[in-house]
Design a protein around this motif. Structure first.
Motif, short mmCIF file in Angstrom:
data_model
loop_
_atom_site.label_atom_id
_atom_site.label_comp_id
_atom_site.label_asym_id
_atom_site.label_seq_id
_atom_site.Cartn_x
_atom_site.Cartn_y
_atom_site.Cartn_z
N ASP A 1 24.72 19.01 -11.44
CA ASP A 1 24.53 18.30 -10.18
C ASP A 1 23.83 16.98 -10.49
O ASP A 1 22.65 16.95 -10.85
CB ASP A 1 23.69 19.13 -9.21
N ARG A 2 24.55 15.89 -10.33
CA ARG A 2 24.02 14.58 -10.70
C ARG A 2 23.19 13.94 -9.60
O ARG A 2 22.74 12.80 -9.75
CB ARG A 2 25.18 13.68 -11.13
N THR A 3 22.97 14.67 -8.50
CA THR A 3 22.06 14.16 -7.48
C THR A 3 20.62 14.58 -7.75
O THR A 3 19.71 14.11 -7.06
CB THR A 3 22.47 14.65 -6.09
N ILE A 4 20.40 15.50 -8.69
CA ILE A 4 19.04 15.81 -9.11
C ILE A 4 18.81 15.17 -10.47
O ILE A 4 19.75 14.86 -11.21
CB ILE A 4 18.78 17.33 -9.17
N GLN A 5 17.55 14.92 -10.79
CA GLN A 5 17.24 14.25 -12.04
C GLN A 5 17.50 15.18 -13.21
O GLN A 5 17.15 16.36 -13.17
CB GLN A 5 15.77 13.80 -12.03
N TRP A 6 18.09 14.64 -14.26
CA TRP A 6 18.34 15.43 -15.46
C TRP A 6 18.41 14.49 -16.66
O TRP A 6 18.35 13.27 -16.53
CB TRP A 6 19.61 16.26 -15.31
N ALA A 7 18.57 15.06 -17.86
CA ALA A 7 18.52 14.27 -19.10
C ALA A 7 19.58 13.16 -19.11
O ALA A 7 19.30 12.04 -19.54
CB ALA A 7 18.71 15.20 -20.30
N ASN A 8 20.81 13.45 -18.72
CA ASN A 8 21.86 12.47 -18.51
C ASN A 8 22.06 11.52 -19.70
O ASN A 8 21.91 10.30 -19.60
CB ASN A 8 21.56 11.64 -17.26
N PRO A 9 22.42 12.06 -20.87
CA PRO A 9 22.64 11.19 -22.04
C PRO A 9 23.77 10.19 -21.79
O PRO A 9 24.81 10.55 -21.23
CB PRO A 9 22.99 12.18 -23.15
N LYS A 10 23.57 8.97 -22.21
CA LYS A 10 24.54 7.91 -21.93
C LYS A 10 25.87 8.15 -22.65
O LYS A 10 26.92 7.74 -22.17
CB LYS A 10 23.95 6.56 -22.34
N ARG A 11 25.82 8.79 -23.82
CA ARG A 11 27.03 8.98 -24.61
C ARG A 11 27.64 10.37 -24.39
O ARG A 11 28.54 10.76 -25.14
CB ARG A 11 26.74 8.76 -26.10
N GLY A 12 27.15 11.09 -23.38
CA GLY A 12 27.68 12.42 -23.11
C GLY A 12 27.13 13.45 -24.06
O GLY A 12 26.26 13.18 -24.89
N GLY A 13 27.63 14.66 -23.94
CA GLY A 13 27.14 15.76 -24.76
C GLY A 13 26.24 16.69 -23.96
O GLY A 13 26.04 16.53 -22.76
N VAL A 14 25.70 17.70 -24.65
CA VAL A 14 24.85 18.73 -24.02
C VAL A 14 23.44 18.60 -24.58
O VAL A 14 23.18 18.98 -25.73
CB VAL A 14 25.41 20.13 -24.30
N PRO A 15 22.51 18.04 -23.82
CA PRO A 15 21.13 17.94 -24.31
C PRO A 15 20.49 19.32 -24.46
O PRO A 15 20.69 20.20 -23.61
CB PRO A 15 20.42 17.13 -23.23
N THR A 16 19.72 19.51 -25.52
CA THR A 16 18.93 20.72 -25.70
C THR A 16 17.57 20.36 -26.26
O THR A 16 17.41 19.32 -26.91
CB THR A 16 19.60 21.73 -26.66
N VAL A 17 16.60 21.20 -26.02
CA VAL A 17 15.29 21.14 -26.67
C VAL A 17 14.68 22.52 -26.50
O VAL A 17 14.82 23.14 -25.45
CB VAL A 17 14.38 20.04 -26.09
N THR A 18 14.04 23.04 -27.52
CA THR A 18 13.60 24.44 -27.52
C THR A 18 12.11 24.55 -27.28
O THR A 18 11.30 23.89 -27.94
CB THR A 18 13.96 25.12 -28.85
N HIS A 19 11.75 25.40 -26.35
CA HIS A 19 10.34 25.70 -26.02
C HIS A 19 10.02 27.11 -26.48
O HIS A 19 10.77 28.06 -26.21
CB HIS A 19 10.13 25.58 -24.52
N LEU A 20 8.88 27.27 -27.18
CA LEU A 20 8.37 28.59 -27.52
C LEU A 20 7.47 29.03 -26.38
O LEU A 20 6.31 28.62 -26.27
CB LEU A 20 7.62 28.58 -28.84
N HIS A 21 8.00 29.87 -25.52
CA HIS A 21 7.31 30.28 -24.30
C HIS A 21 6.15 31.22 -24.64
O HIS A 21 6.35 32.29 -25.20
CB HIS A 21 8.31 30.98 -23.37
N GLY A 22 4.94 30.79 -24.26
CA GLY A 22 3.74 31.56 -24.55
C GLY A 22 3.04 31.14 -25.81
O GLY A 22 1.97 31.68 -26.13
N GLY A 23 3.59 30.18 -26.54
CA GLY A 23 3.01 29.77 -27.80
C GLY A 23 1.86 28.80 -27.64
O GLY A 23 1.92 27.88 -26.80
N ALA A 24 0.81 29.00 -28.42
CA ALA A 24 -0.29 28.04 -28.52
C ALA A 24 0.14 26.99 -29.54
O ALA A 24 -0.09 27.14 -30.74
CB ALA A 24 -1.58 28.73 -28.94
N THR A 25 0.78 25.93 -29.06
CA THR A 25 1.56 25.04 -29.91
C THR A 25 1.19 23.59 -29.65
O THR A 25 0.98 23.19 -28.50
CB THR A 25 3.07 25.22 -29.61
#
Length: 590
Positions: A125-149
């Protein structure tokens, strides 16, 4: 808040012929909370898989990639297209491999993105804010949930990257360092890309991360280990006949958000990537590490035989002080449970794990909990065990030393208002925290080493699992209030002055509270990183911005892009029910 969107009846009754795996059937209109039902699938025909274990070394970096794969999720479904973690495209699985680290021993993981799709698997849904890479593709980034990081390795939503080499504004590195200074416990890793977390997790980007005791610490004899320790990743999905996942493409309020669905509820329950699986067990004690990886569904789990119960020994942040013997356990999205079930009481029986959780929670819309959501999995108990003596070692009445009492006397108190905004038809269009969006400036600046009380004040109709990155916290208390009277300006939610020291003046003299502060429910006890905050209630947690044992962090938590707190209904999180916070070394900011 959930609103069932009704459209012309022919949309939900169209018949779609299966197409090639990975392609969405043509002309499908997947309407939020009115999805075409999944094919009729037989229950308990697939054996429960166990994710592969990868043991992390203090000296070697693991490279873990995100790949597009297909995987059989049920005997009678064609392979399902998924995004999945693995060391290669051929080893990637949903859920991802279980990463096992050692307490106080650093581990190093490089996360890579090898997903070549031009767009995410599900409609953005492009009416909500999102990563929206200019060159397309699927953005990812990994979070360690619960980690003291450290925050550079925390998976900040704006630290995303694509297979095309494009990066988000908070990107620093894909080489993550995990300190593992928290107590032994089960964490999980998952995608956290800005505005599409709900899409990427539902597509499969999630897995367990277990922090184990050092080898020199002997495992207690009463604790089941090895093949008797079973991780369970639980969630719900809906399917097309071709095996692909049915995810909404028409939202609650199409004129405002054409595709965003306030909460994804599906009709089929999966455990470890199988639909309603079964597990053969011996008549002895088993340890189950449960994770709720659903977008929005809260599970209330029970066992079909009254002779059995759950012995709850741990939660998000490790072992409880004392075990709890429960007939029902509640687990909201992203929470973990550490449970023991003693099958020696029912040799030769078939036992079912069932679910009675309301959707939405706690006030149900029955249509969102069809019959398929009532079943989770089946246990087939053998008649004899190979280890009869060890099974008789009792679970001790005290599992660990009590935690020191954290005083609220000098704590800094914060208010976190939770608000919903609806369109003119009362369909939800957004949930916010303190009426702020993700991209607005930081407003919370906790001091390193300080103690704070956060009040989650819920003005919405739903319960929200609230997650705070970096730290574990404790439940303090909760109070229900008269929301209607508060909205009319006729009362105050001000806590009595003697409870804390930085009280703000409030002209209202009548209290909105309808009860005295209440103690924890069974699911609110212990170290937590996620707390379910109920509607028309104030849920208070107490946080000390140190490691769990009170020592300073082994890194500077003020550096890097900072941390996040948000609702872990990922559909809410993606539409701005998420806020940044930054730690500081002094009290110049709060």
């Amino acid at each position: 808040m959930v609103r069932i969107v009704w459209v012309m009846s022919f949309i939900s009754t169209l018949f779609f012929l299966p197409s090639d795996a990975g392609e969405t059937p043509p002309l499908v209109q997947s309407v939020c909370q009115n999805l075409v039902p999944s094919p009729n699938l037989q229950k308990f025909v697939d054996k429960l898989p166990r994710p592969k274990n990868i043991y992390l070394s203090n000296c070697t970096q693991l490279t873990l990639g995100a790949y597009k794969i297909t995987q059989k999720l049920h005997r009678d479904l064609p392979p399902t297209p998924l995004y999945a973690f693995g060391t290669s495209a051929t080893t990637a699985t949903y859920p991802g491999p279980t990463l096992r680290a050692t307490q106080s021993s650093k581990s190093y993981v490089r996360f890579e993105n090898h997903i070549q799709d031009e767009q995410p698997m599900f409609t953005v849904d492009r009416t909500i804010q999102w990563a929206n890479p200019k060159r397309g593709g699927v953005p990812t980034v990994t979070h360690l949930h619960g980690g003291a990081t450290e925050s550079a390795s925390d998976g900040n939503p704006d630290a995303w990257y694509t297979a095309k080499g494009e990066y988000g504004p908070a990107y620093i590195t894909q080489n993550y360092t995990y300190s593992n200074v928290q107590r032994p416990t089960a964490l999980w890793y998952h995608d956290h890309a800005f505005g599409i977390t709900r899409l990427n997790i539902n597509a499969g980007l999630a897995g367990f991360y277990i922090v184990e005791s050092p080898p020199e610490e002997k495992t207690p004899a009463w604790l089941p280990t090895k093949q008797f320790e079973v991780p369970l990743v639980i969630g719900d999905k809906q399917f097309f006949p071709n095996g692909s996942i049915n995810f909404p493409s028409i939202g609650d309020s199409p004129k405002i958000h054409p595709n965003w669905c306030s909460e994804y509820y599906a009709d089929t329950i999966l455990v470890n990537g199988k639909v309603w699986p079964y597990l053969n067990v011996q008549p002895r004690k088993y340890r189950f590490r449960l994770l709720n990886a659903a977008n929005a569904r809260v599970f209330e789990l029970s066992l079909s035989d009254q002779r059995l119960s759950f012995v709850k020994i741990g939660t998000d942040g490790g072992l409880l002080e004392k075990p709890q013997n429960l007939s029902t356990v509640i687990i909201s999205p992203s929470e973990r449970l550490d449970l023991i079930i003693d099958f020696s009481l029912v040799p030769g029986c078939q036992i079912f794990m069932n679910n009675s959780g309301a959707a939405p929670y706690p006030d149900a819309e029955p249509a969102l909990s069809p019959v398929g959501t009532k079943s989770v999995m089946k246990f087939i108990v053998n008649n004899r065990t190979k280890y009869p003596l060890k099974n008789h070692i009792p679970i001790p009445s005290r599992l660990r030393k009590p935690d020191p009492i954290i005083s609220v006397k000098d704590a800094y108190w914060r208010k976190a208002h939770m608000e919903e905004f609806d369109d003119t038809q009362q369909n939800p269009i957004q949930d916010l925290l303190n009426n702020l969006t993700w991209t607005q400036p930081v407003s919370f600046y906790p001091v390193v080493g300080s103690t704070e009380v956060w009040e989650f004040i819920n003005f919405t109709p739903d319960a929200h699992p609230m997650h705070v990155h970096l730290i574990q916290f404790h439940f303090l208390n909760q109070q229900s209030f008269n929301q209607s009277l508060y909205m009319e300006g006729g009362c105050s939610l001000q806590v009595p002055f003697n409870l804390h020291t930085n009280n703000n003046n409030n002209n209202a003299t009548t209290s909105c509270f309808t009860e005295e502060p209440q103690g924890p429910l069974p699911n609110q006890i212990g170290w937590k990183d996620t707390m379910l905050a109920f509607p028309a209630s104030v849920t208070r947690i107490i946080i000390k911005f140190t490691t769990q044992d009170g020592r300073p962090f082994p890194f500077d938590p003020t550096l890097g892009p900072g941390y996040v707190w948000h609702c872990h209904i990922s559909d809410h999180e993606d539409n701005d029910m998420m806020r940044p916070y930054k730690l500081v070394h002094n009290s110049t900011k709060h």
